[in-house]
Scaffold this active site. Sequence first.
Site, PDB file in Angstrom:
ATOM      1  N   GLY A   1      15.785   7.391   9.848  1.00 28.12           N
ATOM      2  CA  GLY A   1      15.666   7.388   8.397  1.00 28.12           C
ATOM      3  C   GLY A   1      16.701   6.625   7.625  1.00 28.12           C
TER       4      GLY A   1
ATOM      5  N   GLY B   1      15.458   3.614  13.742  1.00 25.91           N
ATOM      6  CA  GLY B   1      14.523   2.527  14.038  1.00 25.91           C
ATOM      7  C   GLY B   1      14.839   1.338  13.139  1.00 25.91           C
TER       8      GLY B   1
ATOM      9  N   ARG C   1       4.031  -4.046   4.179  1.00 24.88           N
ATOM     10  CA  ARG C   1       4.897  -3.099   3.464  1.00 24.88           C
ATOM     11  C   ARG C   1       4.843  -3.236   1.936  1.00 24.88           C
ATOM     12  NH1 ARG C   1       9.675  -2.514   3.770  1.00 24.88           N
ATOM     13  NH2 ARG C   1       9.675  -0.249   3.850  1.00 24.88           N
TER      14      ARG C   1
ATOM     15  N   TYR D   1       3.802   0.182   0.335  1.00 28.55           N
ATOM     16  CA  TYR D   1       4.885   0.969  -0.283  1.00 28.55           C
ATOM     17  C   TYR D   1       5.487   0.300  -1.519  1.00 28.55           C
ATOM     18  CZ  TYR D   1       4.774   2.040   4.746  1.00 28.55           C
ATOM     19  OH  TYR D   1       4.382   2.300   6.022  1.00 28.55           O
TER      20      TYR D   1
ATOM     21  N   CYS E   1      -7.942 -12.266   1.783  1.00 24.44           N
ATOM     22  CA  CYS E   1      -8.933 -12.297   0.708  1.00 24.44           C
ATOM     23  C   CYS E   1      -8.822 -11.094  -0.210  1.00 24.44           C
ATOM     24  CB  CYS E   1     -10.315 -12.390   1.314  1.00 24.44           C
ATOM     25  SG  CYS E   1     -10.469 -13.831   2.355  1.00 24.44           S
ATOM     26  N   GLU E   2      -7.657 -10.839  -0.704  1.00 20.36           N
ATOM     27  CA  GLU E   2      -7.549  -9.831  -1.758  1.00 20.36           C
ATOM     28  C   GLU E   2      -6.301 -10.045  -2.605  1.00 20.36           C
ATOM     29  OE1 GLU E   2      -6.603  -5.726  -0.305  1.00 20.36           O
ATOM     30  OE2 GLU E   2      -7.668  -6.455   1.448  1.00 20.36           O
TER      31      GLU E   2
END
Length: 446
Positions: A265, A306, A344, A348, A375-376
């Site tokens: 974290g 991580g 990401r 987020y 395509c967005e």
Amino acid sequence: MSPVPTGPVDRTLLPLTARVGDDGRLSIGGYDVVELAETHGTPLFVYDEAHLRAACRDAVEAWGDGVAYATKAFLCVAMARLAHEEGMCLDVSTGGELHVALTAGVPADRLVLHGNNKSTDELAAALSVGVGRIVVDSFDEIDRIEALVADPPALEGGPEDGGPVVRWRPKVLARITPGVEVHTHEFVRTGQEDSKFGFGLASGAATRAVERLAALDAAGVVEFVGIHAHLGSQVFALEPFVQAIDVLAEFFAPLGLPELVVGGGLGVAYVNGEEAPPMAQWAGSVLRACAKAGIPDSVRVTAEPGRSIVAAAGVTLYRVGTVKDVPGHRTYVSVDGGMSDNPRPVLYGSGYEAFLPRESGADRPVPIRLVGKHCETGDVVVAEGFVPDDLAVGDVLCTPVTGAYGHSMASNYNKVPRPAVVFVADGEARTVVRRETFDDLVRLDG
Ligand code: LLP
């Protein structure tokens, strides 16, 4: 928010061996970054091997033996090997991550198996190779472990055929949700009571789980060694970790168990002006809080970082394909990747920097939106970015701090092949994951 939004990217966001030459060109691991893009193509994930190794060593130094690299942040055979070589255990949370770690030759007893929904097959695989620890997450999982240990399935390549040693009495920890909320995106917050993970303290589930595991320990089914808690990810403040120890210690101390794991974290800086505590400070705060809470020295207190191991070690290189001015609105700079290699920002709302490695020290006065090729409209890499005023189609663009949860969360959306990954060190670049080809895209089709 960046203090100088139009200045160059902060040096602290770049990997350890990043150097800017007199000509302004960036090298990593002694390798010119623009040349890396020419040689290996784009998009490209580039990791500074020295940075990865240093981060692993820092973690071992800060936490001691048992600290585990959370492989979900970035995993391939080379990364698993590197983390193992540098003395870390590996946290794997699926059968797939377990398979990659074993393929890399990491000894099973250096692996910690996680997951809120471990299947019987995953548990059997982990038990058969003898993983070091299983972090138990639900009563259903306890039932499955009990059944597997009582009646182990016949395993292909088991010890009777000279296969791996079967360890059918696993060391287990119980994952507890301590009810501590952290200030991070709600999708990556996990320590609160209302969670799919672990056993809640407040509901009494944690107490029941511990009673069950203690009984199974007494019956010789498992070896119940500890308690685990993970609060969430990308956490900048150390206070919630300290708070969690206070809560956990009260529960943990009377159990007399030898191990306590505080999860991962630790946050990292992604954009100019952000600052995150170093590994040693995180460990120091937690270990001091443990001592203060009366947890004996003999207890192995450790963690599972991580992001803080891999994020800043990696950068992504893209090639600029189009530059489109939309008068009265903004300039869109499109690159040859996007949400398929870095989801990401979409998931987020995460921020990143972007700069030109051919002039890394240059000011970036031009506001742009860096977008991908998908395509967005939501396919955004940097929503509010700044670039030098001579950025042009064909330029190689670099986004730093993309080493965590980029490649590992990459997809083939729009059938875009996943990028290659290279490790650079001492002027050499080695491909550790090759670029997917169009043929790879149909390989699984029946
Ligand atoms: N241990 C457990 C049990 C975890 O669930 C996690 C992350 C870690 C350790 C490692 O946490 P770290 O040190 O990397 O923060 N995809 C999200 C992050 C999800 C984290 C999931 N669990 C992102 O890109 O921000």
